[in-house]
Structures are given as structure tokens and as C-alpha cells.
Design an enzyme around this catalytic site. Structure first.
Site, short mmCIF file in Angstrom:
data_model
loop_
_atom_site.label_atom_id
_atom_site.label_comp_id
_atom_site.label_asym_id
_atom_site.label_seq_id
_atom_site.Cartn_x
_atom_site.Cartn_y
_atom_site.Cartn_z
CD GLU A 119 32.62 85.43 6.47
OE1 GLU A 119 33.78 85.26 6.09
OE2 GLU A 119 31.91 84.51 6.91
CG ASP B 164 38.12 82.19 8.31
OD1 ASP B 164 37.70 81.50 9.25
OD2 ASP B 164 37.60 82.17 7.18
CD GLU C 259 36.96 77.51 5.70
OE1 GLU C 259 36.65 78.47 4.97
OE2 GLU C 259 36.63 77.43 6.91
#
Length: 721
Positions: free
Chosen positions: A313, A387, A415
Site C-alpha cells: 500500500e 483484509d 474497521e
């Protein structure tokens, strides 16, 4: 003064005292599960008061003193009578020692305490010692005594009869860490409970009492390390100005057996070292890291080591210099080895320039490197290959790196699970992964046995959890999110604990021991994760959340790099939906051992919960339930909404069992969760209906708004970005 005025004054004073009393009794959640309120069962209270008259503590190290302080604080509150340290053992004395004599060992029924308890474990037992009736808390280390002291208080908090005070336990994993994704500007990436608790501006001179309470909470559940800065690291954390601040935190945590770790930015030699390269094979770069590591240890003698996110990332890493992950990890491992420090090198790597399925990329990169790492290097692997999705099959790297210590990485902050507005108890999430069978060494080779080292005789073992802690008064935003911090720590200590056991403990310690509250709330918690999965990503759907902030649904999100878009994962079209990772698709199933591979490869044997993770199936495909895929999706989404409504109604019935402040806080959040569940259901089904062209089941509640409405929603200031 007239009698009437006196009476009025007395009345006003009474009202004021009543209001003050209510304010004192009000609770805001700050104490977490360490609420030492008077035991409300008169018979048990009397039993405890008779059995416990004082504490006898051997040793005076900072960690032992922390144990002593906690016992005095806890017992005075729970037993509602003064409990102090005594100098001699008499009836009712709680004996706390890490060096029991032969007579005490005999009373405990053990000869080799280290074999029984290990390095961090402990025993709690009723004993007859020197003709006296006592309770013993014994361990082989000071940390063990501290953990034993907290468990002893837990027995009283959860109102276990004295005759049941018998615990023998050792830690399943050596390293049990929190990973804070906290930035130096005090924002928290994927943080939903306010700003960072680390006040860098005031450190090192002002030491907030919150730091000590943070350490107490972690020690109470066996957490022994904390990475205090974000994996997307800022190199400034390694400069002197910040190291003195980190050292101040380490000084607080040390008394609770907690080591400090730092995320190291791979390009730090360039950014703060003045070098022209960060090539891990460059002698000057290696020398810089060695010198920097030695400098850190001058500030923090017990520094734990480095966590590294590299070549993922946009983060810099060894691949910038045509080196591999092992090259980078070895460089840091060599710098830390003389100090007994460790490297935790994250396997969360993927590249949108690589045409292969993102779910396969970490395995493809790390599998060939097995055996290349140093003994003090972990490869830190997320529970799933994408993820932290609401549900993922276990990561194929578990069982694929037999020569390398593998550390589990779970996410505690929610998240992708509703963030801090949704009640989602995550122990079932963690257990689902830990109990998954890899078949690495035949049946029974669970993920838990991979990470505890038992299958490959690894000495270094560990688990990391991405923290959900912020500076909000109750630490985690949602009062029930505290349970995820708690259950993570408890499972890092003992992966055999059940979700139900942990929930029962947490409810009793955090709220009340009243059965009328404990049992229904426990059931609600145990079902909450499946509820969230149903209204977000049922049947193996994944990565269909809102863009960037990941808040709310966004199955239509597209544009930019493909692996950050929803259609990349759900592949919805007129023919069906799902990502084909079978042998006829990306062949991600090939990364699992044959028994698992064959199960996932066939939609008839693939568990429904992972169906669309591994298969692209027609809208009229018949599931094991007999429903078509489209109807089953509608049923699951609708069931999720109905379950939240049931949670909301159940919570209404809990009024009066706990304080009004926390009851109302949860009530308002459940109202939000109900709205968000409907939002997820309506937005996702309306979007997928544009491909299926099929009607909703006749008995299903109609969407509140149009698809265009849901697509138009924007959240520029959602927390955690």
C-alpha cells in the site's frame, strides 16, 4: 430562622446530596472490566470476608508492587472492608510469592512449578500451610504473580465460591501484543474512539494517569507488549525527540510487565539518517540500523523490537532495491539480536500491478522465503488473505511456513464490522479462525496449533491485535467494544477458552452478576457477529464497503486501482455473483492443503459461509437450504436486520439492571445500528438486483430509498481515515 425555612433548607440539602450520590454512582465505562464494586451477594460476601483477612507478598520489585497495589485496591472495594499487607501468615492470608518454599509446594501438590506454569503462568489454590488455611497465588516470575493477582480478583468479581478458587494456567503464546495504528499527530488510522491516548506534545514531562490504567487493563488480560505507532510509520518516532517520550511510556508500562515496540519505517535511513539509500544489503544502511537500535536501547533497556510494514500500500521496503522481504527482515533482526529484540515482518503485501488474485499474493511472496529468516523474526499474518473482512477463510500461510515463526494478526477495532456504532462481539470471529483445520500435519492441525509452535517446535510464538483504543472516556467508543479488547487478550493467553466463557466473565465484571442480565446479554453478544455478517456480507461476499473510510455499504465502488474496488471481489453480472477462486478460476484453493482444497473447490462441499468467496454462481443456484442464491441472499440480509431489532428490544428489557448512563449509551448506539443494518441491506440488495433482475421475496420489507439515493451518500469526515 423559622422552622419552615429550616425544613426547606434540609430538603434542598437532601436533594443535593441525592443528586451528588447519583452522580457518584453514575458510570462512564472508564474502569472497563476492573470495576471493584462491593459484592452484592450477601452470602458470598460473607464467605469472602471470612476467607480473606490480609495479603502476604514476597518481593518488592516494581511488578510485584503493582500486584500488591492491585490486590489491595480490588479487595478493599469488592469485600467492603480494609484488606492490607501483613508481615506474617495467619488464617485467611492470601500468600503471593514467586519463590514458594518446599512446604508450600507440597501443599500445592507440585514439585516443578516452572513445568506447570511456564514463564508467565501461575497457580491459585486453597492450601493448608503451616497449620493455617490460606489462599496461595504462586508463579515462577513477577509477571506471573501480577497475572495471578488479576485472575484472583476476577474470581471474586465473577462471584465464584471460595471452594472453586483453583486455577493452574500458563500462557499459550510468548508474545501477546497490541498494535496501535496511532499517528504522531494523534489521529488514529481505523480508530473509532477519538484521538490517540499518547499525548506526544506533553510527553515526557506530563505522565497522564490514563497510561497507568491502560497498562493495568492490559496486564489484567495477559497482554505483555504494545506497538505504539502506526504500521504506516513516520520515521520521526526513531529520533531522539520522540525516543525520550517513548521511554517515558515504557517506564510506566514496565511495572505491569509490558514492553514497548515501535513500527520502523524502512526508509528511515534516508529520511532521518541522511543516507542516499535504504538498501538492506548496503553496509552503510546496515550499520545505520545497528547504531539506531543501540541508541534505542540506551533510552529503553527492555525495548521489545520492530514491527514492519514494507512494500504494501505504498510503504517503502526492500523490493524498492530489488531485494526480498527476508533481506529486509534479516538486516533488522541482526541489529536486534544482541538485545534479545524481535522483528515482526507483516505479510500483508499485495500489488495492483500484479495480475494475480490479491488473495494469493502474500502466499506467493512468502512461501518461497520459508527458512530464510532469522530465529528472532516473525512473519506476522492476518487471519485472512484479504483484509480483516467480516468473514474470511483462514489465511493459507498458516501451515505453509514450517521453518518460520508465524504471528497471528487480528483486528480488534471494527474497521469492516460497523466500526464503533455497531455491537459486534468478536470472540466468535477469532475462534472461527483459530479452530480452522489447516490439515498441515493431518487432521487436527488447527491454526491455533500452528501459531502456538506445537506443530513445528517453535519457541517464539505470538499474537497481535490491532487496537480499538482511543481517548474517549470509555476507551473504545461503544461500551460493548471493550469486550473485544478483553476477549483478544484472554484468547492470546488461552486459545482454548470458549467465546461463551469469555463473554460471561466480561459481562459480570463490566456490568453485573445478575443472571437476568447476564444470560440474555451473553446470548445477544454470541449472536452479534453473525448478525453483522448477515446484513453486511453474507454467503462469502467481501470487500463491498464504502470507499476509503470503509463506513457503510459500497458494492458499486469502482474506479482507480482494481483491487480497491468492490466489483473486483463480488464479480456480479447477469450470470451470477462471486469470485471464482476454484481450480477453474484464480485457483487460490491450490494454496491450501488437499483436504481443505477439495472442500473449498466444490460448491457442493464448500461451506455456505464461504460460498461466494470461492465461487461465481448463477442467481438461481440451489443452496443446501433449498433456496435459490438470490432468495438466500435476501433472506440473510433481512435476517441481519431482524436480529438487530431483536437486540434492540432485548436491551430495552435490561433497563434497571445497570446504571442509566451506560444503558442509554448502548440504547442510542443500537438505534444507530438498526438504521445502518437497514441501510446495508437495502443498498446492497438494490444494487445486486440490477444484475439478478429478480424480485425481492414477497414477505421482505421494501427498501426505504432508491439505489441512487444510497449511491449519493458521502461521508467526507468519517472517523478513522
Amino acid at each position: 430562622m423559622s422552622l419552615r425555612i429550616k425544613k426547606l433548607g434540609f430538603l434542598l440539602l437532601s436533594v443535593a446530596l441525592t443528586l451528588l450520590s447519583n452522580a457518584i454512582r453514575a458510570e462512564d465505562g472508564y474502569e472497563l472490566w476492573l470495576r471493584y464494586v462491593k459484592v452484592d451477594n450477601p452470602a458470598l460476601l460473607s464467605e469472602y470476608q471470612e476467607a480473606i483477612t490480609g495479603i502476604y507478598v514476597e518481593g518488592s520489585t516494581p511488578v510485584v508492587n503493582s500486584a500488591k497495589e492491585e490486590l489491595i485496591l480490588g479487595l478493599n472495594g469488592l469485600l467492603a472492608k480494609p484488606i492490607q499487607e501483613v508481615k506474617t501468615v495467619s488464617d485467611g492470608t492470601v500468600i503471593v510469592t514467586s519463590s514458594p518454599d518446599a512446604q508450600l509446594l507440597s501443599a500445592l501438590g507440585v514439585t516443578d512449578l516452572k513445568n506447570v506454569c511456564g514463564e508467565d503462568g501461575y497457580m491459585i489454590k486453597l492450601v493448608n500451610y503451616k497449620g493455617k488455611k490460606n489462599i496461595a497465588i504462586v508463579a515462577t516470575t513477577d509477571r506471573g504473580l501480577l497475572y495471578g493477582a488479576f485472575n484472583f480478583l476476577r474470581l471474586i468479581q465473577t462471584q465464584k465460591p471460595v471452594k472453586e478458587f483453583s486455577v493452574t494456567t500458563k500462557a499459550a503464546l510468548k508474545y501477546r501484543l497490541l498494535n496501535h495504528w496511532d499517528n504522531l499527530n494523534r489521529t488514529v488510522e481505523r480508530g473509532y474512539a477519538g484521538f490517540s491516548i499518547w499525548n506526544w506534545h506533553l510527553l515526557p514531562d506530563y505522565i497522564s494517569p490514563r497510561y497507568k490504567d491502560y497498562a493495568r487493563a492490559n496486564a489484567s488480560i495477559g497482554i505483555n507488549g504494545t506497538v505504539i505507532n502506526n504500521v504506516n510509520a513516520n520515521a520521526l518516532i526513531l529520533t531522539k525527540n520522540y525516543l525520550v517520550k517513548v521511554a517515558a511510556l515504557a517506564n510506566v508500562f514496565r511495572a505491569y510487565g509490558i514492553k514497548v515496540y515501535l513500527t520502523a519505517r524502512f526508509s528511515a535511513p534516508i529520511e532521518i539518517g541522511g543516507l542516499k539509500t535504504a538498501d538492506p544489503l548496503d553496509p552503510e544502511v546496515r550499520a545505520w540500523w545497528k547504531a539506531k537500535t543501540e541508541e534505542i536501547y540506551t533510552y529503553i533497556p527492555d525495548f521489545g523490537g520492530f514491527l514492519v510494514k514494507a512494500n504494501s500500500e505504498g510503504q517503502p521496503g526492500p523490493q524498492n532495491y530489488d531485494r526480498n522481504h527476508a533481506d529486509g527482515a534479516i538486516m533488522l533482526g541482526e541489529a536486534l539480536a544482541p538485545h534479545n529484540g524481535i522483528v515482526m515482518w507483516r505479510a500483508f503485501v499485495y500489488d495492483h500491478e500484479v495480475p494475480d488474485d490479491r488473495a494469493k499474493q502474500a502466499y506467493n511472496e512468502f512461501k518461497p522465503l520459508d527458512g530464510s529468516f532469522l530465529p528472532n523474526v516473525f512473519v506476522q499474518v492476518k487471519n485472512g488473505a484479504i483484509d480483516f473482512q467480516p468473514r474470511e477463510p483462514f489465511h493459507p500461510l498458516f501451515g505453509a511456513l514450517p521453518k518460520t515463526p508465524v504471528m497471528m494478526e487480528f483486528q480488534i477495532t471494527q474497521e469492516y464490522l460497523g466500526q464503533a456504532t455497531n455491537l459486534c462481539y468478536m470472540a466468535p470471529y477469532y475462534k472461527e479462525c483459530l479452530e480452522s483445520d489447516t490439515y498441515y500435519k493431518g487432521q487436527g492441525s488447527t491454526v491455533a496449533k500452528v501459531i502456538d509452535g506445537s506443530l513445528d517446535k517453535h519457541i517464539n510464538t505470538g499474537m497481535a491485535g490491532v487496537s480499538n483504543i482511543g481517548d474517549e472516556r470509555n476507551w473504545t467508543g461503544h461500551p460493548f467494544a471493550q469486550s473485544n479488547w478483553y476477549c483478544y487478550g484472554r484468547l492470546a493467553w488461552d486459545m482454548n477458552l470458549t467465546s461463551e466463557q469469555i463473554a460471561d466473565e466480561w459481562i459480570r465484571m463490566t456490568f453485573t452478576n445478575k443472571t437476568q442480565f447476564v444470560e440474555p446479554v451473553k446470548k445477544m453478544m454470541l449472536e452479534s457477529r453473525e448478525t453483522v455478517v448477515n446484513y453486511m456480507t453474507p454467503l462469502g461476499l467481501h470487500h463491498i464497503m464504502g470507499e476509503s473510510h470503509h463506513y457503510g455499504p459500497g458494492p458499486w465502488v469502482s474506479g482507480g486501482r482494481p483491487d480497491w474496488t468492490a466489483p473486483y471481489y463480488h464479480r456480479a453480472d447477469s450470470a451470477g455473483i462471486g469470485f471464482n477462486r476454484s481450480s477453474t478460476g484464480s485457483n487460490a484453493v491450490s494454496q491450501y492443503y488437499p483436504e481443505v482444497r477439495s472442500m473449498f473447490n466444490d460448491p457442493k462441499t464448500c461451506p455456505d459461509i464461504y460460498l461466494l468467496w470461492f465461487h461465481h454462481l448463477p442467481w438461481d443456484y440451489r443452496l443446501k437450504s433449498g433456496n435459490t442464491l438470490w432468495n438466500e441472499m435476501c433472506i440473510k440480509y433481512n435476517a441481519g436486520v431482524d436480529s438487530v431489532r431483536a437486540m434492540n428490544s432485548l436491551w430495552d428489557e435490561m433497563a434497571g439492571y445497570i446504571d442509566t448512563e451506560r444503558f442509554q449509551h448502548v440504547k442510542m448506539l443500537l438505534n444507530i445500528q438498526e438504521k445502518e443494518a437497514r441501510w446495508w441491506r437495502d443498498a446492497c440488495l438494490l444494487y445486486f438486483q440490477t444484475f439478478s433482475k429478480l424480485p425481492f421475496p414477497a414477505n421482505m420489507e421494501k427498501p426505504e430509498h432508491s439505489l441512487d439515493y444510497y449511491k449519493s451518500l458521502k461521508f467526507k469526515f468519517a472517523p478513522g481515515i
